[in-house]
Design a protein around this motif. Sequence first.
Motif, mmCIF file in Angstrom:
data_model
loop_
_atom_site.group_PDB
_atom_site.id
_atom_site.type_symbol
_atom_site.label_atom_id
_atom_site.label_comp_id
_atom_site.label_asym_id
_atom_site.label_seq_id
_atom_site.Cartn_x
_atom_site.Cartn_y
_atom_site.Cartn_z
ATOM 1 N N ALA A 147 0.851 -1.226 0.013
ATOM 2 C CA ALA A 147 0.160 -0.073 0.032
ATOM 3 C C ALA A 147 0.720 1.374 0.278
ATOM 4 C CB ALA A 147 -0.893 0.002 1.299
ATOM 5 N N ARG A 148 1.951 1.196 0.959
ATOM 6 C CA ARG A 148 2.945 2.384 0.711
ATOM 7 C C ARG A 148 3.704 2.584 -0.524
ATOM 8 N NH1 ARG A 148 7.359 3.532 5.547
ATOM 9 N NH2 ARG A 148 8.453 1.554 4.130
ATOM 10 N N SER A 149 3.918 1.356 -1.021
ATOM 11 C CA SER A 149 4.726 1.426 -2.679
ATOM 12 C C SER A 149 3.685 2.100 -3.384
ATOM 13 C CB SER A 149 4.991 0.002 -2.821
ATOM 14 O OG SER A 149 5.264 0.049 -4.357
ATOM 15 N N ALA A 150 2.432 1.855 -3.365
ATOM 16 C CA ALA A 150 1.446 2.531 -4.394
ATOM 17 C C ALA A 150 1.304 3.853 -3.871
ATOM 18 C CB ALA A 150 0.067 1.768 -4.140
ATOM 19 N N ALA A 151 1.319 4.359 -2.713
ATOM 20 C CA ALA A 151 1.319 5.645 -2.532
ATOM 21 C C ALA A 151 2.593 6.620 -2.701
ATOM 22 C CB ALA A 151 1.032 5.806 -0.965
ATOM 23 N N TYR A 152 3.811 5.835 -2.624
ATOM 24 C CA TYR A 152 4.911 6.474 -3.126
ATOM 25 C C TYR A 152 5.064 6.712 -4.605
ATOM 26 C CZ TYR A 152 7.644 6.503 1.167
ATOM 27 O OH TYR A 152 8.246 6.779 2.404
ATOM 28 N N GLY A 153 4.293 5.644 -5.255
ATOM 29 C CA GLY A 153 4.090 5.710 -6.921
ATOM 30 C C GLY A 153 3.463 6.983 -7.303
ATOM 31 N N GLU A 154 2.265 7.161 -6.494
ATOM 32 C CA GLU A 154 1.382 8.549 -6.671
ATOM 33 C C GLU A 154 2.124 9.757 -6.481
ATOM 34 O OE1 GLU A 154 -1.714 8.411 -8.370
ATOM 35 O OE2 GLU A 154 -1.142 6.487 -8.494
ATOM 36 N N LEU A 155 3.169 9.582 -5.653
ATOM 37 C CA LEU A 155 4.033 10.786 -5.482
ATOM 38 C C LEU A 155 5.217 11.069 -6.436
ATOM 39 C CD1 LEU A 155 4.038 10.530 -1.538
ATOM 40 C CD2 LEU A 155 2.837 12.587 -2.908
ATOM 41 N N HIS A 156 5.298 10.089 -7.322
ATOM 42 C CA HIS A 156 6.302 9.998 -8.131
ATOM 43 C C HIS A 156 7.493 9.713 -7.673
ATOM 44 C CE1 HIS A 156 3.402 11.075 -11.196
ATOM 45 N NE2 HIS A 156 3.249 12.049 -10.515
ATOM 46 N N ASP A 157 7.702 9.151 -6.197
ATOM 47 C CA ASP A 157 8.881 8.750 -5.744
ATOM 48 C C ASP A 157 9.235 7.241 -5.997
ATOM 49 O OD1 ASP A 157 11.263 8.071 -3.959
ATOM 50 O OD2 ASP A 157 10.213 9.259 -2.238
ATOM 51 N N LEU A 158 9.815 7.050 -7.223
ATOM 52 C CA LEU A 158 9.719 5.821 -7.709
ATOM 53 C C LEU A 158 10.788 4.784 -6.969
ATOM 54 C CD1 LEU A 158 9.552 6.398 -11.646
ATOM 55 C CD2 LEU A 158 7.784 6.011 -9.857
ATOM 56 N N GLN A 159 11.911 5.443 -6.729
ATOM 57 C CA GLN A 159 12.778 4.540 -5.742
ATOM 58 C C GLN A 159 12.310 3.915 -4.576
ATOM 59 O OE1 GLN A 159 15.975 3.791 -6.888
ATOM 60 N NE2 GLN A 159 15.294 2.263 -5.345
ATOM 61 N N ARG A 160 11.445 4.884 -3.867
ATOM 62 C CA ARG A 160 11.045 4.379 -2.473
ATOM 63 C C ARG A 160 9.871 3.210 -2.973
ATOM 64 N NH1 ARG A 160 12.226 9.781 -0.286
ATOM 65 N NH2 ARG A 160 13.159 9.474 1.571
ATOM 66 N N SER A 161 9.098 3.517 -3.899
ATOM 67 C CA SER A 161 7.990 2.733 -4.385
ATOM 68 C C SER A 161 8.716 1.431 -4.859
ATOM 69 C CB SER A 161 7.264 3.564 -5.572
ATOM 70 O OG SER A 161 6.371 2.523 -5.959
ATOM 71 N N ARG A 162 9.589 1.458 -5.680
ATOM 72 C CA ARG A 162 10.446 0.093 -5.614
ATOM 73 C C ARG A 162 10.858 -0.503 -4.512
ATOM 74 N NH1 ARG A 162 12.707 -1.354 -10.844
ATOM 75 N NH2 ARG A 162 13.973 -3.108 -10.775
ATOM 76 N N ASP A 163 11.491 0.298 -3.809
ATOM 77 C CA ASP A 163 12.050 -0.461 -2.653
ATOM 78 C C ASP A 163 11.000 -1.233 -1.636
ATOM 79 O OD1 ASP A 163 14.586 0.320 -3.216
ATOM 80 O OD2 ASP A 163 14.573 2.154 -1.936
#
Length: 316
Positions: A147-163
């Motif tokens: 769920a947090r990965s998806a939220a980071y993706g919406e923020l365009h923080d792709l590295q944290r989303s991928r992590d």
Amino acid sequence: PTLAHSPHVAPLAVPLDGLDVVDLVTERDVDVVGCQLGREVHAGIAGWLELDGQPRDAVVDSIAHHYGRAAALAADVDGSAALSSDVVARAVRWLRRAGERAAQVDTPQRAVSLLSEALALLDAVAPDAALIDAVGGSDERVALLLARSAAYGELHDLQRSRDDAAAGRAVAEAAGDERGAVRATVALADVTARGGTPDEVDALLDEALARAAAIGDDEGRAMALRVRGFAALLRNDPEAAVASLEPALELYGTSGDCRGRAWVLQNLAWAHFIGGRIDDAVFFPVAELLGAVAVALIFWYGGGRAIQGAVSLGVL
């Protein structure tokens, strides 16, 4: 040991019926008492708010906040030994629910904050196996990470989303949770599609589809096919997108997942539009709207009134 034996003490005089009762306390002792009282107050408020069977979004946030503070204050006193399994389980559950709602109403930064708080609580109880089991074990951690990965993706923080997606997959695989591993692999492919190579995305989705098929996970297959279709759209390949999205639509229809079906219909409309099939492109947004209305009714009325026929599309 008593308070009198505590190090770095200072005298405190408390008047009581005309008498001076002198005790020796430390700042730590005051903090402990304050934390204990605060924990009880926060847990009590959350429990009272929880009596509402279908709380509004603002109430969900309040319940999550108070249970989160109760658990955090308990951890501040004596670490995991002071944590009640019931309070921690409720805190994690409500923080996750509030985080997912925040993501649904397009406030991803708030979602990240709430989901991070829940993950921090899981970290606090990690040494205690009994507490970990009480709050859902690896399943809960995987769900929070994705769920947090998806939220980071919406923020365009792709590295944290991928992590987070990669961490979720590692946790699921270590626990032997194939269903969780499929979803984490799909999430990893989703974020990779926005910043990685097509070959890498295809490899991840091939893996997800194979693992989902092996365990009969049709929902996991639908998720992987939708992401494959979305990735094809990003590559401006509408025919490949439709080839993946149409079977995804069928699988979502079989499972009754209105939200997943609405996502696929939206992607299909895009695919048909850029492929020059305007009539189909007009049809799919209408179907998507109907699916979105169904989802909205379920969220707004808790499902009951919509199912009983108390609301109709004619009224809307």
